[in-house]
Write an enzyme that holds these catalytic residues in place. Structure first.
Site, PDB file in Angstrom:
ATOM      1  CG  HIS A 197      19.565   1.956  45.324  1.00  0.00           C
ATOM      2  ND1 HIS A 197      20.261   2.090  44.418  1.00  0.00           N
ATOM      3  CD2 HIS A 197      20.258   1.573  46.495  1.00  0.00           C
ATOM      4  CE1 HIS A 197      21.628   1.827  45.019  1.00  0.00           C
ATOM      5  NE2 HIS A 197      21.552   1.419  46.102  1.00  0.00           N
ATOM      6  CG  ASN A 199      23.128   3.141  41.854  1.00  0.00           C
ATOM      7  OD1 ASN A 199      23.744   4.377  42.220  1.00  0.00           O
ATOM      8  ND2 ASN A 199      23.894   1.887  41.896  1.00  0.00           N
ATOM      9  CE  LYS A 200      16.995   0.122  40.970  1.00  0.00           C
ATOM     10  NZ  LYS A 200      17.612  -0.556  42.310  1.00  0.00           N
ATOM     11  CG  ASN A 201      15.542   5.840  35.558  1.00  0.00           C
ATOM     12  OD1 ASN A 201      16.575   5.099  35.913  1.00  0.00           O
ATOM     13  ND2 ASN A 201      15.169   5.905  34.570  1.00  0.00           N
TER      14      ASN A 201
END
Ligand code: PLP
Length: 397
Positions: A197, A199-201
């Site tokens: 997603h 927002n993930k790293n």
């Protein structure tokens, strides 16, 4: 950015943002990746194809050669894992209420029932000391969450799972890049589910992958991923189970391929910024406010988020008031997450206030502060000063 017009209605004191708005997270996508996406779009093959295969191969390499299948979310990957594990109606899955609601919703999706146990208030992840007491003859799996990228104790987790013959679906949505005793999360264990997603790293905008144990499971994952279809030869098609519509597009996979080479550098940046947070929070005037900090883990965590827990009992305002004032100071914050068992859907299934006190306290008071690779070192004191000043002003005498 639009500039706010001075409004006569603005009666309450507003902190004027002196600097640009700082979101709590922001993806970093380089020009080569953007150009690569354009190439995919021009290629004539834009949905699942060669880019997905290439992305899966890179991921598999990263996870030490284990089979990996890419999907269009880090939610369906957990659902697929549960289905491969044979979890369904009449079964129970042990998990924690402090997570994105996806991790419990997928259990409901299979027809099974989530069984919550509280979090450890220090790590904010599942209290493994409570798991064995929650096991019943119906229990089929444990589904732990590596909140903020801090891995759940894998030794203890798998010793419980082995002892009771349970499957494990690791919700590692937030812990891509984290390690456990020097081994990469995903390179060992049972099912490991990762999210890409935005927002993930690392991101594919939306997407995820599932790390599996063998080729038989990988073949099943492919069926669950796309309508249960198995193709053979030029025109052979068979369907033996109900699959979803969970395939990743080549456009998304191309973004993932462009993100992977930056993982180490993103990670180093996140770690430095997290260290800076600890330095700022260690100032005596800030320390005296009683803000709860995450474990200072610089060996295993990928620092997916930097989350504080507000000292509710010492405040004359609530979290939403703090968030509003942070926003006025030009700083974005987030909530990850409200306790799942207190959502209406789950209350209807019998859970209530007081069931899991640590998860509920965190659910009311946890606050995600800005942390992303493109942040600058001076952003950190800016965030901590703004938070300290707000809490100072709303502190019970
Ligand atoms: C992001 C996330 C998910 C779901 O991932 P999606 O790709 O958004 O479906 C699941 N669990 C946790 C803990 C997450 O943070």
């Amino acid at each position: 950015m639009t500039r706010a017009m001075p409004s006569p209605a603005a009666a309450k004191p507003q902190v004027k943002p002196a600097e640009a708005y700082l979101p709590f997270t922001r993806p970093t996508i380089d020009d080569a990746t953007i150009a690569g996406v354009a190439e995919v779009l021009r290629s004539g093959w834009i949905t699942s194809g060669p880019q997905v295969k290439a992305f899966e191969a890179k991921l598999s390499e990263y996870f030490g050669g284990r089979p990996v299948r890419a999907c269009n979310s880090g939610t369906c990957t957990m659902e697929i894992a549960l289905r491969i594990a044979g979890v369904g109606p009449g079964h129970e899955v042990i998990t924690t209420p402090l997570s994105w609601v996806a991790s419990s919703n997928v259990v409901l999706e299979t027809g099974a029932r989530p069984v919550f146990v509280d979090i450890d208030p220090v790590t904010r992840t599942i209290d493994l000391g409570l798991v064995e007491a929650a096991i019943t003859p119906r229990t089929r799996a444990i589904l732990p969450i590596d909140l903020a990228g801090l891995p759940v104790d894998r030794d203890r987790l798998y010793s419980i799972a082995r002892k009771h013959n349970l499957r494990v679906v690791e919700d590692a949505a937030q812990s891509f890049g984290s390690t456990w005793k020097g081994r990469r999360i995903g390179s060992f264990g049972d099912f490991v589910s990762i999210s890409f997603h935005a927002n993930k790293n690392i991101t594919t905008v939306e997407g995820g992958c599932l790390v599996l144990n063998d080729e038989r499971e990988a073949a099943l994952a492919e069926q669950y991923r796309l309508q249960g279809v198995v193709r053979t030869g030029h025109d052979g098609m068979e369907v033996e189970l109900v699959g979803g519509k969970y395939n990743m597009t080549d456009v998304a996979a191309r973004i993932g391929l462009g993100q992977l080479p930056h993982l180490a550098e993103f990670q180093a940046r996140r770690r430095d910024l997290a260290r800076a947070y600890f330095e700022e929070f260690d100032r005596p005037v800030v320390r005296s406010l009683g803000i709860g900090l995450p474990p200072e883990n610089f060996t295993d965590s990928n620092w997916h988020m930097f989350q504080v827990i507000l000292p509710e009992e010492r405040m004359t305002t609530r979290r939403s008031g703090v968030m509003e004032e942070m926003k006025s100071a030009g700083i974005g914050t987030g909530v990850h997450y409200p306790a799942i068992h207190l959502f209406a859907l789950y209350r209807r299934m019998g859970w209530k206030d007081g069931d899991f006190p640590h998860a509920e306290y965190a659910g009311r008071n946890i606050l995600t502060l800005p942390l992303f690779p493109a942040m600058e070192r001076p952003d950190i004191p800016r965030v901590v000063r703004a938070l300290a000043s707000i809490l100072g002003r709303h502190s019970k005498a």
